[in-house]
Each structure stands twice: as C-alpha cells, then as structure tokens.
Design a protein around this motif. Sequence first.
Motif, short mmCIF file in Angstrom:
data_model
loop_
_atom_site.label_atom_id
_atom_site.label_comp_id
_atom_site.label_asym_id
_atom_site.label_seq_id
_atom_site.Cartn_x
_atom_site.Cartn_y
_atom_site.Cartn_z
N TYR A 69 0.81 -1.21 0.00
CA TYR A 69 0.00 0.00 0.00
C TYR A 69 0.84 1.26 0.00
O TYR A 69 1.86 1.34 0.65
N GLU A 97 -1.60 -10.72 11.03
CA GLU A 97 -1.62 -9.56 10.14
C GLU A 97 -2.61 -8.53 10.66
O GLU A 97 -3.58 -8.89 11.36
N ASP A 98 -2.40 -7.28 10.34
CA ASP A 98 -3.31 -6.23 10.82
C ASP A 98 -4.67 -6.30 10.16
O ASP A 98 -5.70 -6.25 10.82
N ASP A 101 -7.62 -7.23 3.17
CA ASP A 101 -8.49 -6.43 2.30
C ASP A 101 -8.73 -7.25 1.03
O ASP A 101 -9.62 -8.10 1.01
N ASN A 104 -4.52 -10.19 -1.32
CA ASN A 104 -3.27 -10.40 -2.08
C ASN A 104 -2.07 -10.64 -1.16
O ASN A 104 -1.29 -11.56 -1.38
P1 IMP Z 1 -4.51 -6.69 0.81
O1 IMP Z 1 -3.27 -7.27 0.17
O2 IMP Z 1 -5.34 -5.93 -0.20
O3 IMP Z 1 -5.32 -7.70 1.56
O4 IMP Z 1 -4.03 -5.55 1.76
C1 IMP Z 1 -3.59 -5.78 3.03
C2 IMP Z 1 -2.58 -4.71 3.47
O5 IMP Z 1 -3.00 -3.42 3.08
C3 IMP Z 1 -2.49 -4.68 4.97
O6 IMP Z 1 -1.36 -5.38 5.39
C4 IMP Z 1 -2.40 -3.22 5.30
O7 IMP Z 1 -1.05 -2.85 5.44
C5 IMP Z 1 -2.94 -2.49 4.13
N1 IMP Z 1 -4.32 -1.98 4.39
C6 IMP Z 1 -5.48 -2.44 3.85
N2 IMP Z 1 -6.53 -1.76 4.31
C7 IMP Z 1 -6.04 -0.86 5.18
C8 IMP Z 1 -6.68 0.15 6.02
O8 IMP Z 1 -7.91 0.33 6.07
N3 IMP Z 1 -5.84 0.87 6.80
C9 IMP Z 1 -4.48 0.70 6.80
N4 IMP Z 1 -3.86 -0.22 6.04
C10 IMP Z 1 -4.64 -0.99 5.23
#
Ligand code: IMP
Length: 174
Positions: A69, A97-98, A101, A104
């Motif tokens: 991100y 993990e935090d 979303d 990925n």
């Molecule tokens: P993914 O790969 O789309 O599932 O994204 C996950 C990563 O995106 C997490 O590890 C976060 O670092 C970042 N992320 C996704 N949504 C948020 C949010 O609402 N606030 C802060 N970071 C986010």
Amino acid sequence: MTETNMKEMFSRQTIARRVEELAEQLNADYAGREVVFVCILKGAAIFIADLVRQLKFDVRIEFMKVASYEGTASTGKIDFSLDIGSDISGKDVVIVEDIIDTGNTLSFLSNHLAAKNPASVKICVLLDNPTRRGEECLSPDYTAFVIPNQFVVGYGLDYNGKYRHLPFIATLMR
Ligand code: IMP
Ligand code: MG
C-alpha cells in the motif's frame, strides 16, 4: 493527536476484550503445542504484542515485512523485504496480520510459508474488510473484527506511516 476527520470505530476497551477472546480461542486450539507466530510488519506489531502475552502454550515469534500500500490505494504490487529467520518445517505456524483487504498480501505470504513445509499454516487478523475480496480467495482462521469497506488507522494501522500508535481503531475520512 486525533484529527477532526477521524471517527472511532473500536475503543481501546473493545479491542482489549476481543483480543482476549481470540487468545482464549488460540489457547484452546493449540493447547500443549509449540506454535510459530509470524508477525507481519509493521501493522501487526501492536496486535501481536497484546495477543501473545495471553497465550499459555509454547510460542515463538518471527517477523516478516511486506508492503502493498501507498496512502489509501492498493498498488497491487507486493514488496517483500524481510523473511523469517528460522526453519519452520514440521512446525505449526500462525500468520498475524493487521488487516485483510483484497487478500493479495496474505495469499502471497501463506504460499510463501507453505513452501517451507510447515505442519500447518493458519491466518489470524485483527481486521477483515471482505468487500473487495473474490470468493475463491482465502479467508482468515481467526478474526478480531469484520469491518465495512472503510480505511482505518490506529492500533498498528497507518496512513502513510502515521497513527499506528493510537490505542483505538478509527476510520479516516478522505
Ligand atoms: P490486501 O493485500 O489488499 O489484503 O491488503 C492488506 C494490506 O493493506 C495490509 O497489510 C495493510 O497494510 C494495508 N491496508 C489495507 N486496508 C487498510 C486500512 O484500512 N488501513 C491501513 N492499512 C490498510
Ligand atoms: Mg500491512
């Protein structure tokens, strides 16, 4: 510290109660075992610190670092900069993990760790934002809170590096 465009979603007390429940669930599921917890930096640092201190089985902690991100928009690209430092073959692994979303980041991470021949790999997230995720995509085994499709900060989560230190979770209006 708090800004006018921030609205609290989960208070410090609500988070503490829910993390305690997750720890109880893990204590039941992993009783008597040894588990490697893999903290995904930087977002999961605060969550894992509160979580592992309530675990009653043998725990090891490893760190990995990825970033997908910039600001509030997914770049779609995963930047993988720190791998775990020990052998996990035959071990039970829990990725912490935090937030999940699109999924990925966690798909990439669980495939990467599964290739190291662990006994099991489970996923534990503080937040699940399922809106943008395909149905065939993975879902977490342990989730503290499911949230609507809003960008959130605090309790480890950041916006361009800021707000990780907030003791609560808040939405950030853009
Ligand atoms: P993914 O790969 O789309 O599932 O994204 C996950 C990563 O995106 C997490 O590890 C976060 O670092 C970042 N992320 C996704 N949504 C948020 C949010 O609402 N606030 C802060 N970071 C986010
Ligand atoms: Mg992250």
